[in-house]
Motif scaffolding. Structure first.
Motif: not given
Length: 245
Positions: A97-105, A112-119, A135-140
């Motif tokens: 699971x990636x945590x990336x900066x909001x600009x990737x969204x 779309x893919x990144x913000x739905x499948x990652x954080x 959120x990342x800890x939960x989605x892991x």
């Protein structure tokens, strides 16, 4: 590699990277509503990474994967000098699971893919940084490891020197009581520079997985020492290839 050839090569790389993603995009879409299957996006990431780099003739050298147990969870902690770093984790030994900066969204389709499948995270907003980490800890869940770039983005103005690490990756590892794995990506800043109009250079993409560091029994007071230890491991590995002047 002269400028004209490098420009043509860059265009070819862009077509390959985007073309493979567009082919895979419907499969990512199928996963989005099925949260318990989000970990399967790892296999699409691997197809994307391996096929794209093969088609553009960028060789890869991945070392240290034998240290990673596929059945365990980790926090992967890597230097971040290039957008190619995201694709590189298609070579991770287990689902991530990636945590990336909001600009990737904001990137069409990919966002779309990144913000739905990652954080995604707003690095400038302290409250959002905390919420994104939770959120990342939960989605892991119990099936995905976490990929974090503790520099908080591509901020270095003196490649390949890293900037100071932020706490998030280390807090996540301690909170989950799972091992933290330093990962060194020494060459991506040369292959795909972080500039306004980058030209891609064909060069071996090396990725080094270091020994997992246990966080069992650690607490938040141990974050500074853990952060310094990981920084030193990655920094030392980078400068094996690019000695400090």
């Amino acid at each position: 590699m002269n400028k004209l050839f490098q420009l043509l090569y860059t265009i070819w790389c862009a077509l390959v990277f985007v073309g493979i993603f567009l082919f895979l995009f419907p499969f990512y879409l199928l996963l989005i509503p099925l949260k318990k299957w989000h970990h399967l996006s790892y296999y699409f990431n691997r197809i994307w990474a391996k096929s794209a780099l093969m088609l553009v003739a960028i060789p890869t050298e991945i070392t240290g994967r034998e240290k990673i147990k596929r059945s365990e969870q980790y926090v992967y902690c890597s230097n971040h000098f290039s957008l190619l770093d995201i694709l590189s984790f298609g070579f991770a030994p287990n689902p991530v699971l990636y945590v990336g900066k909001k600009s990737l969204a904001k990137i069409p389709l990919f966002g779309l893919m990144f913000r739905k499948l990652h954080v995604t995270v707003d690095r400038e907003n302290i409250r959002n940084r905390y919420q994104a980490l939770q959120t990342a800890i939960e989605k892991m869940g119990n099936k995905r490891s976490l990929v974090m770039y503790p520099e908080g983005g591509i901020y270095s103005k003196d490649m390949p020197r890293m900037v100071h690490f932020k706490d998030g990756a280390f807090r996540a590892a301690i909170e989950k009581q799972i091992p933290l794995v330093p990962v060194t990506l020494p060459d991506n800043w040369i292959i795909l520079p972080d500039v306004k109009s980058p030209l891609i250079k064909r060069k071996k993409m090396r990725m080094i997985f270091h020994d997992p560091i246990s966080t069992e029994g650690l607490n938040m007071q141990d974050v500074p020492a853990l952060k310094e230890r990981v920084f030193s491991i990655i920094d030392e590995e980078i400068h094996k290839y690019y000695p400090k002047e």
